[in-house]
Design a protein around this motif. Structure first.
Motif: not given
Length: 539
Positions: A99-124
């Motif tokens: 219940a605590s998850l928000t769409a904005e938070e998940i958008n940020t998480w997907e972006r950080d997978l690429v920019k911070v954790w260096t996963y590829s865009r396809a993996t994110a």
């Protein structure tokens, strides 16, 4: 009508469930807030979209574990889900509730997978899709909406356009490119690799279906694609093709001859080296049409890195701390030449003077070591050498004289994958106006509940047209391969692969109309959007 009641300095909202039982939620600071919340819940009950507010308090990781246990998918698909969820999802949301998850938070998480954790865009993107699938199963029983659902036209328009263009630019191989890449693979791995590549390009079979093709499923003019072999956790499992798409495909005359020659070759090991004690569903040994040089099943990543990339790109890819290097080949025995050992500097390479007797490209490491000892090389000197390095030393170098000219392999189709041969086969059939029903059947796209699938039937004339078109494309590709030799210099005429040389010889002895010279400069260059139309060749 909902109402509010006071409890220990705060207010509790109360409403009646569809069953008639009272429910409530505490912790409201004012009576008005509690009453409005209760009225909202009763309004949702009347509208039929009521969600128990306490159901969404389950932890994200707990819900994912429960949901994952209920999945009934292919083992390889489950392994893909497991990897993405364990590495990209659960570590980031382990303390959160649904219940605590928000769409904005998940958008940020997907972006950080690429920019911070260096996963590829396809993996994110894939990780978000898996999270979205898990949360969709909790909607609306636990949460009213799915916060991971990707809204239409989300993200920057430029990114969407770039992704769309890249998807449409997916590489596929033409018949000539199939022959050229198969020729290089045959030189790197042996004639069996040539037949396997041609089979992939002119049948559209999936990689797993090629690996899992038993010898008993080859019936001359038809082949039964009833099985597949796929890698899972370092082992090969046997199963039915994707989506249960077992099928019988028609085989053109040229491919019948190639397969017959391949299966009759005494050097072809038809039985795999898998342990006979392996439990189901793992491969426990069997007779297969296509095996690796050692009699085992080739692994997709290893095959791509060591053989397909050099053949298609003309470059050994970077690995570990080693930089990418071009494929340098000797032109002593024809085009495209015999690659020099990739492990050292070709400038200081000293070839042997005669072919090694008693060892071939199919020899095991133990046989190569034994041969080296017979040649006076110490066991200690060979202890740190791999089988590939021993082959370079005792087998491959023996094909090349000392004064041979060398050249680098140009790219034929950069980035081509084994799946690209499947794209190419579908494209060939579309260009030849093959009936869509037959195309779907051949590619394994079976079971779609459409009018075309229900009312259209495949006929013998349709199959005849397909076989004639494939035969014509194959013969034209061989003519083009012969014509390319006019634009090559510095090497003896002919192919360095004896199998292909036998296939090309009739086209050299027969006078054919000249094919446009645009074929030669196209090799190694970027694929143009619109190609010149070649002169038609009478067959």
């Amino acid at each position: 009508m909902g109402y509010a009641e006071e409890r220990s300095g705060s207010w509790r909202a109360r409403w009646r469930l569809p069953s008639g039982k009272l429910d409530g939620m505490s912790g409201f600071p004012t009576k008005k807030a509690a009453r409005e919340y209760a009225n909202d819940q009763e309004a949702k009950i009347r509208a039929g979209n009521y969600v128990d507010p306490r159901a969404g308090q389950i932890l994200v990781n707990t819900w994912i574990d429960q949901w994952f246990q209920s999945l009934d998918l292919e083992p390889s698909t489950l392994e893909n889900y497991r990897f993405l969820l364990e590495t990209c999802v659960k570590p980031f949301f382990k303390e959160r509730t649904l219940a605590s998850l928000t769409a904005e938070e998940i958008n940020t998480w997907e972006r950080d997978l690429v920019k911070v954790w260096t996963y590829s865009r396809a993996t994110a993107r894939a990780a978000r899709s898996r999270l979205g699938t898990a949360l969709a199963a909790a909607t609306p029983s636990r949460i009213p909406t799915n916060p991971a659902a990707r809204p239409r036209a989300s993200g920057k328009r430029a990114d969407r356009r770039v992704q769309r263009v890249l998807d449409e630019r997916r590489s596929y191989a033409t018949p000539l490119e199939i022959v050229l890449i198969a020729e290089r693979l045959g030189i790197l791995l042996g004639p069996a690799a040539f037949v396997q590549t041609v089979f992939a390009g002119f049948t559209g079979a999936r990689w797993s279906e090629i690996l899992g093709l038993p010898a008993e499923c080859v019936h001359g003019d038809t082949i039964d694609l009833d099985w597949k072999l796929y890698e899972l956790n370092g082992h090969f499992q046997k199963g039915r093709p994707k989506d249960g798409s077992i099928r019988t495909i028609d085989v053109p005359l040229f491919l019948q001859a190639l397969l017959q020659r391949h299966l009759e070759d005494p050097q072809t090991s038809a039985r795999c080296t898998c342990s006979t004690d392996a439990p189901e569903p793992y491969c426990s040994g069997g007779t297969y049409v296509f095996l690796g040089p050692d009699g085992g099943h080739p692994r997709r990543s290893t095959f791509s890195r060591r053989f397909l990339r050099p053949a298609a790109d003309g470059v050994y890819p970077a690995q570990g701390g080693r930089e990418a290097r071009p494929v340098v080949a000797s032109l002593a025995v024809g085009w495209p030449g015999i690659p020099l050992p990739a492990s050292g500097n070709f400038r200081g390479w000293q070839p042997g003077r005669a072919r090694a007797v008693g060892v071939t490209s199919r020899s095991t490491r133990a046989e190569l070591v034994e041969h080296g000892v017979a040649q006076g090389v110490s066991v200690e000197e060979m202890a740190g050498l791999t089988r590939a390095q021993l082959l370079d030393r005792f087998v491959r170098s023996a094909y090349v004289p000392e004064d041979a000219a060398v050249a680098c392999w140009l790219p034929i189709m950069r980035g081509l994958t084994m799946h690209g041969f499947r794209h190419g086969h579908e494209t060939m059939m579309a260009e030849d106006r093959i009936a869509e029903k037959l195309r779907d059947e051949r590619m394994g796209h079976i079971g779609e509940a459409t009018m075309r699938a229900r009312y259209t039937h495949v006929t013998d004339p349709m199959r005849g047209e397909l076989l004639e078109a494939l035969q014509r494309r194959w013969e034209t590709a061989l003519m083009e391969r012969v014509e390319l030799e006019r634009h090559w210099g510095g090497a003896p005429a002919g192919s360095a692969l004896p199998l292909l040389e036998d296939l090309l010889q009739p086209y050299r002895d027969t006078a054919v109309s000249k094919i446009g010279s645009h074929f030669a400069p196209r090799i190694g260059q970027r694929r143009e959007r619109k190609r010149p139309t070649p002169v038609r060749i009478g067959l």
